[in-house]
Design a protein around this motif. Structure first.
Motif, PDB file in Angstrom:
ATOM      1  N   VAL A 269       5.880 -10.319   2.937  1.00 24.46           N
ATOM      2  CA  VAL A 269       5.264 -10.186   4.304  1.00 24.46           C
ATOM      3  C   VAL A 269       5.794  -9.093   5.408  1.00 24.46           C
ATOM      4  CG1 VAL A 269       4.600 -11.081   6.365  1.00 24.46           C
ATOM      5  CG2 VAL A 269       3.906 -11.657   3.440  1.00 24.46           C
ATOM      6  N   PRO A 270       7.168  -9.324   5.604  1.00 23.79           N
ATOM      7  CA  PRO A 270       7.766  -8.410   6.804  1.00 23.79           C
ATOM      8  C   PRO A 270       7.620  -7.031   6.142  1.00 23.79           C
ATOM      9  CG  PRO A 270       9.432 -10.021   5.903  1.00 23.79           C
ATOM     10  CD  PRO A 270       8.020 -10.578   5.121  1.00 23.79           C
ATOM     11  N   ASP A 271       7.720  -6.924   4.784  1.00 27.55           N
ATOM     12  CA  ASP A 271       7.535  -5.407   4.939  1.00 27.55           C
ATOM     13  C   ASP A 271       7.094  -4.918   4.861  1.00 27.55           C
ATOM     14  OD1 ASP A 271      10.589  -5.376   3.498  1.00 27.55           O
ATOM     15  OD2 ASP A 271      10.038  -6.167   1.441  1.00 27.55           O
ATOM     16  N   LEU A 272       5.350  -5.288   4.520  1.00 24.32           N
ATOM     17  CA  LEU A 272       4.514  -5.019   4.869  1.00 24.32           C
ATOM     18  C   LEU A 272       3.594  -4.619   5.560  1.00 24.32           C
ATOM     19  CD1 LEU A 272       1.456  -4.936   2.789  1.00 24.32           C
ATOM     20  CD2 LEU A 272       0.637  -7.197   3.722  1.00 24.32           C
ATOM     21  N   ILE A 273       4.675  -5.300   6.714  1.00 20.59           N
ATOM     22  CA  ILE A 273       4.155  -4.946   8.413  1.00 20.59           C
ATOM     23  C   ILE A 273       4.886  -3.920   8.654  1.00 20.59           C
ATOM     24  CG2 ILE A 273       4.147  -5.967  10.801  1.00 20.59           C
ATOM     25  CD1 ILE A 273       4.173  -8.949   9.144  1.00 20.59           C
ATOM     26  N   ALA A 274       5.784  -3.258   8.122  1.00 25.31           N
ATOM     27  CA  ALA A 274       6.208  -2.330   8.183  1.00 25.31           C
ATOM     28  C   ALA A 274       4.913  -0.664   8.079  1.00 25.31           C
ATOM     29  CB  ALA A 274       7.869  -1.978   8.296  1.00 25.31           C
ATOM     30  N   LEU A 275       4.434  -1.470   7.317  1.00 22.84           N
ATOM     31  CA  LEU A 275       3.571  -0.129   6.366  1.00 22.84           C
ATOM     32  C   LEU A 275       2.167   0.196   6.714  1.00 22.84           C
ATOM     33  CD1 LEU A 275       4.787  -0.624   2.687  1.00 22.84           C
ATOM     34  CD2 LEU A 275       5.525   1.239   4.372  1.00 22.84           C
ATOM     35  N   VAL A 276       1.607   0.090   8.418  1.00 27.40           N
ATOM     36  CA  VAL A 276       0.378   0.035   8.919  1.00 27.40           C
ATOM     37  C   VAL A 276       0.189   0.607   8.595  1.00 27.40           C
ATOM     38  CG1 VAL A 276       0.806  -2.060  10.425  1.00 27.40           C
ATOM     39  CG2 VAL A 276       1.239  -0.248  10.916  1.00 27.40           C
ATOM     40  N   GLU A 277       0.403   2.165   8.795  1.00 23.68           N
ATOM     41  CA  GLU A 277       0.276   3.596   8.621  1.00 23.68           C
ATOM     42  C   GLU A 277       0.018   3.789   7.388  1.00 23.68           C
ATOM     43  OE1 GLU A 277       1.248   8.215   9.761  1.00 23.68           O
ATOM     44  OE2 GLU A 277       2.300   6.381  10.517  1.00 23.68           O
ATOM     45  N   GLU A 278       0.664   2.983   6.442  1.00 26.89           N
ATOM     46  CA  GLU A 278       0.100   3.260   5.036  1.00 26.89           C
ATOM     47  C   GLU A 278      -1.397   2.255   4.417  1.00 26.89           C
ATOM     48  OE1 GLU A 278       4.755   4.902   5.596  1.00 26.89           O
ATOM     49  OE2 GLU A 278       2.852   2.722   6.484  1.00 26.89           O
ATOM     50  N   ILE A 279      -1.015   1.692   5.223  1.00 20.04           N
ATOM     51  CA  ILE A 279      -1.834   0.381   4.559  1.00 20.04           C
ATOM     52  C   ILE A 279      -3.560   0.734   5.474  1.00 20.04           C
ATOM     53  CG2 ILE A 279      -3.190  -1.496   5.531  1.00 20.04           C
ATOM     54  CD1 ILE A 279       0.226  -2.580   5.002  1.00 20.04           C
ATOM     55  N   GLY A 280      -3.082   1.933   6.676  1.00 25.19           N
ATOM     56  CA  GLY A 280      -4.455   2.646   6.936  1.00 25.19           C
ATOM     57  C   GLY A 280      -5.254   3.038   5.500  1.00 25.19           C
ATOM     58  N   ALA A 281      -4.436   4.037   5.578  1.00 25.96           N
ATOM     59  CA  ALA A 281      -4.751   5.259   5.062  1.00 25.96           C
ATOM     60  C   ALA A 281      -5.686   4.588   4.205  1.00 25.96           C
ATOM     61  CB  ALA A 281      -3.831   6.530   4.655  1.00 25.96           C
ATOM     62  N   GLY A 282      -4.590   4.056   2.991  1.00 24.53           N
ATOM     63  CA  GLY A 282      -5.489   3.434   2.665  1.00 24.53           C
ATOM     64  C   GLY A 282      -6.269   2.900   2.126  1.00 24.53           C
ATOM     65  N   VAL A 283      -7.139   1.757   2.976  1.00 23.52           N
ATOM     66  CA  VAL A 283      -7.986   1.780   3.545  1.00 23.52           C
ATOM     67  C   VAL A 283      -8.678   2.297   3.259  1.00 23.52           C
ATOM     68  CG1 VAL A 283      -9.704   0.857   5.165  1.00 23.52           C
ATOM     69  CG2 VAL A 283      -7.294  -0.726   4.787  1.00 23.52           C
ATOM     70  N   ARG A 284      -9.072   3.666   4.326  1.00 23.48           N
ATOM     71  CA  ARG A 284      -9.806   4.764   4.644  1.00 23.48           C
ATOM     72  C   ARG A 284     -10.108   4.924   3.143  1.00 23.48           C
ATOM     73  NH1 ARG A 284      -5.950   6.524   8.258  1.00 23.48           N
ATOM     74  NH2 ARG A 284      -5.188   8.153   7.092  1.00 23.48           N
ATOM     75  N   ALA A 285      -9.083   5.184   2.434  1.00 25.49           N
ATOM     76  CA  ALA A 285      -9.488   6.499   0.734  1.00 25.49           C
ATOM     77  C   ALA A 285     -10.253   4.677   0.450  1.00 25.49           C
ATOM     78  CB  ALA A 285      -7.824   5.993   0.110  1.00 25.49           C
ATOM     79  N   LYS A 286     -10.362   3.348   0.321  1.00 21.01           N
ATOM     80  CA  LYS A 286     -11.084   2.735  -0.276  1.00 21.01           C
ATOM     81  C   LYS A 286     -12.560   2.498   0.061  1.00 21.01           C
ATOM     82  CE  LYS A 286      -7.788  -1.078  -2.673  1.00 21.01           C
ATOM     83  NZ  LYS A 286      -8.497  -1.226  -3.412  1.00 21.01           N
ATOM     84  N   ALA A 287     -12.503   3.030   0.942  1.00 16.91           N
ATOM     85  CA  ALA A 287     -13.643   2.408   1.605  1.00 16.91           C
ATOM     86  C   ALA A 287     -14.699   3.993   1.769  1.00 16.91           C
ATOM     87  CB  ALA A 287     -13.394   2.042   3.211  1.00 16.91           C
ATOM     88  N   GLN A 288     -14.396   5.228   1.385  1.00 15.89           N
ATOM     89  CA  GLN A 288     -15.078   6.068   1.551  1.00 15.89           C
ATOM     90  C   GLN A 288     -16.364   6.312   0.986  1.00 15.89           C
ATOM     91  OE1 GLN A 288     -15.617   8.852   3.359  1.00 15.89           O
ATOM     92  NE2 GLN A 288     -12.909   8.276   4.675  1.00 15.89           N
ATOM     93  N   ASP A 289     -16.338   5.521  -1.032  1.00  9.73           N
ATOM     94  CA  ASP A 289     -17.494   5.837  -1.592  1.00  9.73           C
ATOM     95  C   ASP A 289     -18.374   4.245  -0.725  1.00  9.73           C
ATOM     96  OD1 ASP A 289     -16.328   7.402  -3.482  1.00  9.73           O
ATOM     97  OD2 ASP A 289     -15.890   5.728  -4.762  1.00  9.73           O
ATOM     98  N   ASP A 290     -18.027   3.518  -0.183  1.00 10.80           N
ATOM     99  CA  ASP A 290     -19.135   2.524   0.241  1.00 10.80           C
ATOM    100  C   ASP A 290     -19.892   3.078   1.259  1.00 10.80           C
ATOM    101  OD1 ASP A 290     -18.046   1.256  -1.526  1.00 10.80           O
ATOM    102  OD2 ASP A 290     -17.235  -0.423  -0.463  1.00 10.80           O
TER     103      ASP A 290
END
Length: 248
Positions: free
Chosen positions: A179-200
């Motif tokens: 979790v601590p490593d994950l919280i430091a990756l908010v920008e990358e996670i945001g980009a991942g959500v954008r990519a995953k949600a585009q088709d929907d």
């Protein structure tokens, strides 16, 4: 007597309005030769009997059987070309609707390997932005016969889609990261959500323009939440409460 529209336009800035229907209820009467004025960052979709006749981009347009061939079937050759025909016009905003809010109403369960109970609850919030990319599809799939369709009318649906993708992505990411490593990756996670949600979003005639995570952190009431979700037995919960009391 029904109103006959010789000039059709919607000059409103449409700041929080995505679609405005003319007329707002029932069908309007239009003539061959009527003018359609579409402002910048708008599109106008003509519908009759649930079928799209044509979509007009920004500019001044004259309704003719050349740009709406289907009208030949509607009015018939036996009628004068100035005879009115019934239809509806959906003015659709093409601007980006930015700074839409999202947040986790319930904590998201993620793995937290090697730490504590091996699981954690995360809560977060942020903003997103979207834009209509296919007016015809958006009106058909989402708006229906509504006279006015605002951002508030679809925010809940879009938030649910985004949170579903965020939960999937966090579940995949925490298989390899704590979790601590994950919280430091908010920008990358945001980009991942954008990519995953585009088709929907595309299936609704929309484009997800942005997804930002402003905060992502463990829930402040993790123990109570974990117990409520059935992830803590009574003995473990009591031990954690006792440890917190000693620390305090």
């Amino acid at each position: 007597m029904a109103r006959i529209f010789d000039v059709v336009e919607y000059p409103n800035e449409m700041r929080d309005e995505i679609v405005h229907r003319i007329p707002e209820s029932g069908a309007g009467d239009f003539r061959i030769g009527s003018q359609v004025i579409v402002r910048e960052a708008q599109a106008a979709v003509f519908f009759r009997d649930g079928k799209a006749l044509d979509t007009f981009a920004a500019g001044r347009h004259t309704i003719t059987t050349a740009n709406i061939p289907y009208l030949i079937e509607v009015i018939g050759r036996a009628f004068n070309e100035r005879s009115p025909f019934t239809a509806e016009v959906y003015f659709t905003s093409l601007r980006e609707f930015a700074d839409q809010k999202w947040g986790t109403s319930q904590p998201i369960i993620v793995r937290n390997p090697g730490m504590g109970l091996g699981v954690a609850l995360l809560q977060g919030y942020g903003t997103f932005g979207f834009q209509v990319s296919d007016p015809h599809q958006f009106v058909t799939q989402v708006v229906g016969a509504s006279g006015m369709f605002r951002t508030a009318d679809i925010q809940g649906r879009l938030r649910s889609m985004l949170l579903s993708k965020l939960q999937d992505l966090l579940g995949e990411t925490t298989k390899a990261k704590s979790v601590p490593d994950l919280i430091a990756l908010v920008e990358e996670i945001g980009a991942g959500v954008r990519a995953k949600a585009q088709d929907d979003f595309k299936a609704l005639g929309l484009t997800l323009k942005a997804f930002y995570i402003e905060s992502l952190k463990p829930s402040e009431k993790s123990e109570e939440d974990l117990r409520g979700l059935g992830l803590l037995d009574v003995a473990t919960y009591t031990q954690l409460q006792a440890a917190d009391a000693m620390r305090d």
